[in-house]
Each structure stands twice: as structure tokens, then as C-alpha cells.
Design a protein around this motif. Structure first.
Motif, PDB file in Angstrom:
ATOM      1  N   ASN A 151     -48.723  35.283   6.049  1.00 55.64           N
ATOM      2  CA  ASN A 151     -47.717  35.314   7.124  1.00 55.64           C
ATOM      3  C   ASN A 151     -46.523  34.421   6.793  1.00 55.64           C
ATOM      4  N   ASN A 152     -46.805  33.259   6.216  1.00 61.02           N
ATOM      5  CA  ASN A 152     -45.718  32.339   5.847  1.00 61.02           C
ATOM      6  C   ASN A 152     -44.849  32.894   4.721  1.00 61.02           C
ATOM      7  N   ASN A 153     -45.455  33.709   3.852  1.00 60.79           N
ATOM      8  CA  ASN A 153     -44.718  34.252   2.702  1.00 60.79           C
ATOM      9  C   ASN A 153     -43.996  35.568   3.013  1.00 60.79           C
ATOM     10  N   LEU A 154     -44.222  36.109   4.206  1.00 55.02           N
ATOM     11  CA  LEU A 154     -43.660  37.435   4.514  1.00 55.02           C
ATOM     12  C   LEU A 154     -42.135  37.455   4.410  1.00 55.02           C
ATOM     13  N   GLU A 155     -41.478  36.441   4.945  1.00 62.44           N
ATOM     14  CA  GLU A 155     -40.011  36.423   4.882  1.00 62.44           C
ATOM     15  C   GLU A 155     -39.528  36.436   3.433  1.00 62.44           C
ATOM     16  N   LEU A 294     -34.991  46.126   5.792  1.00 66.55           N
ATOM     17  CA  LEU A 294     -35.846  45.363   4.869  1.00 66.55           C
ATOM     18  C   LEU A 294     -37.322  45.643   5.156  1.00 66.55           C
ATOM     19  N   TRP A 295     -37.670  45.665   6.442  1.00 60.68           N
ATOM     20  CA  TRP A 295     -39.051  45.897   6.855  1.00 60.68           C
ATOM     21  C   TRP A 295     -39.504  47.294   6.446  1.00 60.68           C
ATOM     22  N   GLU A 296     -38.660  48.283   6.720  1.00 63.19           N
ATOM     23  CA  GLU A 296     -39.027  49.670   6.399  1.00 63.19           C
ATOM     24  C   GLU A 296     -39.187  49.850   4.886  1.00 63.19           C
ATOM     25  N   ASN A 297     -38.280  49.270   4.103  1.00 60.85           N
ATOM     26  CA  ASN A 297     -38.362  49.396   2.646  1.00 60.85           C
ATOM     27  C   ASN A 297     -39.639  48.730   2.119  1.00 60.85           C
ATOM     28  N   GLY A 339     -48.289  60.498  11.092  1.00 59.31           N
ATOM     29  CA  GLY A 339     -46.928  60.020  11.293  1.00 59.31           C
ATOM     30  C   GLY A 339     -46.918  58.529  11.569  1.00 59.31           C
ATOM     31  N   TYR A 340     -46.048  57.791  10.867  1.00 57.62           N
ATOM     32  CA  TYR A 340     -45.961  56.327  11.053  1.00 57.62           C
ATOM     33  C   TYR A 340     -44.524  55.930  11.343  1.00 57.62           C
ATOM     34  N   GLU A 341     -44.333  55.261  12.452  1.00 61.08           N
ATOM     35  CA  GLU A 341     -43.029  54.700  12.770  1.00 61.08           C
ATOM     36  C   GLU A 341     -43.077  53.227  12.397  1.00 61.08           C
ATOM     37  N   ILE A 342     -42.106  52.769  11.588  1.00 64.03           N
ATOM     38  CA  ILE A 342     -42.144  51.408  11.028  1.00 64.03           C
ATOM     39  C   ILE A 342     -41.151  50.525  11.783  1.00 64.03           C
ATOM     40  N   LYS A 343     -41.671  49.630  12.629  1.00 67.94           N
ATOM     41  CA  LYS A 343     -40.835  48.757  13.450  1.00 67.94           C
ATOM     42  C   LYS A 343     -41.248  47.307  13.228  1.00 67.94           C
ATOM     43  N   TYR A 344     -40.293  46.443  12.936  1.00 66.41           N
ATOM     44  CA  TYR A 344     -40.604  45.037  12.664  1.00 66.41           C
ATOM     45  C   TYR A 344     -41.159  44.334  13.903  1.00 66.41           C
ATOM     46  N   ASN A 345     -40.543  44.600  15.049  1.00 62.04           N
ATOM     47  CA  ASN A 345     -40.887  43.889  16.286  1.00 62.04           C
ATOM     48  C   ASN A 345     -42.113  44.494  16.957  1.00 62.04           C
ATOM     49  N   GLU A 346     -43.149  43.675  17.139  1.00 60.27           N
ATOM     50  CA  GLU A 346     -44.395  44.208  17.738  1.00 60.27           C
ATOM     51  C   GLU A 346     -44.236  44.549  19.212  1.00 60.27           C
ATOM     52  N   ASN A 347     -43.151  44.048  19.846  1.00 63.28           N
ATOM     53  CA  ASN A 347     -42.936  44.327  21.273  1.00 63.28           C
ATOM     54  C   ASN A 347     -42.267  45.675  21.521  1.00 63.28           C
ATOM     55  N   LYS A 348     -41.852  46.316  20.439  1.00 63.04           N
ATOM     56  CA  LYS A 348     -41.149  47.590  20.590  1.00 63.04           C
ATOM     57  C   LYS A 348     -42.167  48.703  20.790  1.00 63.04           C
ATOM     58  N   LYS A 349     -42.328  49.124  22.025  1.00 55.69           N
ATOM     59  CA  LYS A 349     -43.288  50.197  22.335  1.00 55.69           C
ATOM     60  C   LYS A 349     -42.607  51.547  22.113  1.00 55.69           C
ATOM     61  N   MET A 350     -43.412  52.519  21.716  1.00 62.02           N
ATOM     62  CA  MET A 350     -42.813  53.818  21.425  1.00 62.02           C
ATOM     63  C   MET A 350     -43.869  54.907  21.517  1.00 62.02           C
ATOM     64  N   LYS A 351     -43.503  56.013  22.127  1.00 64.35           N
ATOM     65  CA  LYS A 351     -44.416  57.160  22.196  1.00 64.35           C
ATOM     66  C   LYS A 351     -44.101  58.094  21.033  1.00 64.35           C
ATOM     67  N   ILE A 368     -46.279  50.936  12.990  1.00 61.43           N
ATOM     68  CA  ILE A 368     -46.632  49.832  12.075  1.00 61.43           C
ATOM     69  C   ILE A 368     -45.639  48.697  12.320  1.00 61.43           C
ATOM     70  N   ASN A 369     -46.153  47.554  12.800  1.00 56.03           N
ATOM     71  CA  ASN A 369     -45.268  46.423  13.086  1.00 56.03           C
ATOM     72  C   ASN A 369     -45.769  45.160  12.378  1.00 56.03           C
ATOM     73  N   ASN A 370     -45.117  44.034  12.666  1.00 60.30           N
ATOM     74  CA  ASN A 370     -45.451  42.817  11.914  1.00 60.30           C
ATOM     75  C   ASN A 370     -46.755  42.164  12.372  1.00 60.30           C
ATOM     76  N   LYS A 371     -47.467  42.796  13.284  1.00 63.41           N
ATOM     77  CA  LYS A 371     -48.778  42.278  13.687  1.00 63.41           C
ATOM     78  C   LYS A 371     -49.932  43.110  13.106  1.00 63.41           C
ATOM     79  N   ASN A 372     -49.689  44.393  12.829  1.00 63.96           N
ATOM     80  CA  ASN A 372     -50.800  45.256  12.379  1.00 63.96           C
ATOM     81  C   ASN A 372     -50.596  45.811  10.967  1.00 63.96           C
TER      82      ASN A 372
END
Length: 378
Positions: A151-155, A294-297, A339-351, A368-372
Motif C-alpha cells: 500500500n505504501n509503494n502504490l503511489e 495512471l490507475w487505469e494504465n 466487464g471491469y470498470e477501473i476506478k481509483y476511488n473506492e467511494n465511487k459507486k456504479m451500476k 476495481i478500485n484501490n481497496k479491492n
């Protein structure tokens, strides 16, 4: 960090069979030579290691003379050729070697798949195994890090990527210097040896344009106008950039709907650090407006590494309709669509986008977010 064991290390050793060729592709500076040396360090077989960029080696290894091969290879059981794409007619010459020298094993590495693949494809049908070595994957790093360290190295992974030297570097300044050196000295080397490639600046202009369009469809027409090159030349450059492991092209998925976009492509960089070196932006995440890209790439390429290294056969696409419904990554495996939607923010809900599950009944959908993300890429 100690030397990181590459995930395909043992697989390569297993595939080194008598009268077969193992071909290892990958970008320059990615660790192909290091991996080869590690394999040789632990082998009990007598081996001959050759550098394909050496004139003398090029001369006899491209000779198509079986007696010459026998003379040089002598009683060695394993032949290793680094930068094999530099040898003229390497495919035909390797075919002669594995067909006429009893029990010889061959490992050939190359930094440009267009030169090597074009030469070895037909001559070595049924005689070769092919692998790609990528920048260090999270799959490989998990043996050396606990969850907190990851987690510390992710950035750092998002900004500086994961070329071996970058991972080992002790400071961000050192990481910048390494990436700038790779981008300036190695990235285009194989491309610029082609007679048809006249201007390296045009390649950089194309890459800069793509760097700002990660996660979006790239119009080749618009790209052509932006860099002042004709469509055919831009397409050729994009093809060569993919075959020298700088970018990865993805096509749109379309099967049922007229309104699905299938003719345009999206492009991702093999490594985030290289992307950021090209646009000269190594800012921390709190100072950036491109975290989503950056997250999606990062997630896209880590997933590619995982699937290839674990031998998970999958077709990859993106999905988008003309009325702006989209999914970042589609995987088609065993007849099922994921199908995978790639979102950095785990609070971003999406159907799931309207039309996706209705059109493809057995399809699945996940964010797929930064928590899972770790399960997804390892």
C-alpha cells in the motif's frame, strides 16, 4: 531490494527441451539478460552464451552452414543468444541448428518482436515456445512485500512504474534519472534502426498525444493531424511501438448492438514510469489531475501480466456505445464475458451500464478500485 525472482523463471527452465527454441521477448532494460544469467547460474549443462549485437557472432550465426554451427557450438548442450533479432535470418538458422545438432537446447531473447517474430514464425513452427517479460509485476513483488508495504509503494508504482532498476532505486530522483535515460536512450533504439523511420521526434509526438488519452478512444485521423504525418505512417509507427513493447493496443468489443464502437482503439503504456517520462510529469498524486489515467494504465497492465504469467487465455477489449455507455476492460474467457470498470476511488459507486447485461445475459460486471485491486492483479 534483493534480486526479484521472475515469475516465469521456472517455466522457462521447464520449456528448455532438446531440439526446441525458447524465445523470450520484452522491452530493453527489462531484465531479460539478468533472468538469462540466473538460469545459467543454476544450470548443470554446458552452455554457450552469445550476444547477437557482436559482429563475429552475427557472421557465423547467420551463415546457414550446419558444419559452421557444429564447429562453434561444439559439445555445448545449451545455446543462449541475447538480442537474437540482430542475426540475419535467425529463424532459418535456428531451425538448422535444432534440426541438425542432436539434443541441443536453445534460449533466444529479443527486444523487438517485429524483427524476431517475423524471422522465426514460419521456420520454427512446432519447434518453439514464446514468452514475454514485462516490467516487474505485483504478482512477483508480493513475495517480497507485506500488505502495508504494498500500500505504501502504490503511489511510487503509479508515478515511477516498475522497471527493475526503478524498483531497486533508493530515491525518487534516482528513479527519474533512470526513466529519463531509458526514454532517451533505449526506448526507440530498435525502431530507429529501420530505414523507413526517419524522425524520432515524430515518435515522441505520437506518444505524448497517446499519453494524454489513456482510457479514451484514439482517433488516428486526429492523431495524424496533430503530429503532421499521413494516416498510413501514423498506423505504421503505432504498430512498431506496440511491437517494441512501448504501448499496448486494445480494440472495442462489439457483437450485438449497432451502436457499439468497435473501429477505434485505446492505447496503454507498458509501464507508467515510461508514460510519465515522455510527458515529463513525475509529480506526486496530490498534485496531479490524471490519477484516473495512471490507475487505469497500471491496473490494465498488471492484469495483462498476471493473465500471461499464469497462462490464463483471455481476449481483451473495451466496450463503449455511441450514447456514452462504457466499460474500461472486457475479458472474454471460456465463452463468458467479464466487464471491469477501473476506478481509483473506492467511494465511487456504479451500476453496470444500461445495455451491457441486457445485451449480454451471461456477462459479469465488477468495479476495481484501490481497496479491492490486489486480488484482481495477483
Amino acid at each position: 531490494m534483493a534480486l526479484i525472482k521472475r515469475y516465469i523463471h521456472n517455466t522457462l527452465i521447464k520449456k528448455l527441451e532438446p531440439n526446441k527454441v525458447v524465445v523470450l521477448y520484452g522491452p530493453r532494460q527489462i531484465g531479460k539478460t539478468t533472468l538469462t544469467e540466473e538460469i545459467l547460474k543454476n544450470t548443470k549443462e554446458k552452455y554457450l552464451f552469445l550476444n547477437g549485437e557482436t559482429r563475429n557472432v552475427q557472421k557465423w550465426l547467420s551463415s546457414q552452414e550446419v558444419d559452421t554451427f557444429k564447429q562453434y557450438i561444439a559439445d555445448n548442450e545449451l545455446l543462449v543468444i541475447d538480442e537474437a533479432q540482430k542475426i540475419d535470418n535467425i529463424g532459418l538458422n535456428l531451425k538448422l541448428i535444432v534440426d541438425h545438432i542432436k539434443n541441443i537446447k536453445v534460449l533466444a531473447t529479443g527486444s523487438s518482436s517485429f524483427e524476431l517474430a517475423n524471422q522465426i514464425g514460419e521456420p520454427l513452427v512446432g519447434r518453439k515456445w514464446q514468452f514475454t517479460l514485462y516490467p516487474i509485476s505485483q504478482l512477483e513483488l508480493k513475495q517480497y512485500e507485506n500488505l502495508n508495504q504494498t500500500n505504501n509503494n502504490l503511489e511510487s508504482r503509479l508515478v515511477y512504474g516498475s522497471y527493475p532498476e526503478v524498483i531497486k532505486a533508493k530515491s525518487n530522483q534516482e528513479r527519474k534519472d533512470i526513466l529519463n535515460e531509458i526514454a532517451d536512450s533505449y526506448l526507440y533504439r530498435d525502431l530507429l534502426e529501420f530505414d523507413e523511420i526517419k524522425k524520432s521526434q515524430k515518435i515522441i509526438d505520437i506518444l505524448k498525444n497517446i499519453a494524454f488519452q489513456i482510457g479514451q478512444e484514439v482517433s488516428i485521423q486526429e492523431l495524424s493531424s496533430a503530429v503532421n504525418l499521413n494516416l498510413r505512417t501514423v498506423e505504421k509507427y503505432l504498430d512498431l511501438l506496440e511491437k517494441t513493447f512501448v504501448i499496448k493496443r486494445v480494440y472495442g468489443f462489439s457483437r450485438n448492438l449497432r451502436k457499439e464502437i468497435s473501429k477505434m482503439s485505446r492505447f496503454y503504456f507498458f509501464d507508467n514510469g515510461i508514460r510519465n517520462a515522455i510527458i515529463q510529469n513525475f509529480n506526486t498524486l496530490d498534485l496531479r489531475n490524471d490519477i484516473g489515467q495512471l490507475w487505469e494504465n497500471y491496473i490494465f497492465m498488471e492484469r495483462i501480466k498476471k493473465n500471461e504469467y499464469k497462462n490464463i487465455h483471455t481476449n481483451i477489449y473495451f466496450w463503449r456505445t455511441y450514447d456514452q455507455k462504457e466499460i474500461d476492460l472486457i475479458e472474454e474467457r471460456d465463452g463468458i464475458l467479464y466487464g471491469y470498470e477501473i476506478k481509483y476511488n473506492e467511494n465511487k459507486k456504479m451500476k453496470p451500464p444500461k445495455g451491457w447485461l441486457e445485451t449480454y445475459e451471461n456477462a459479469e460486471f465488477k468495479i476495481i478500485n484501490n481497496k479491492n485491486y490486489l486480488d484482481f492483479i495477483t
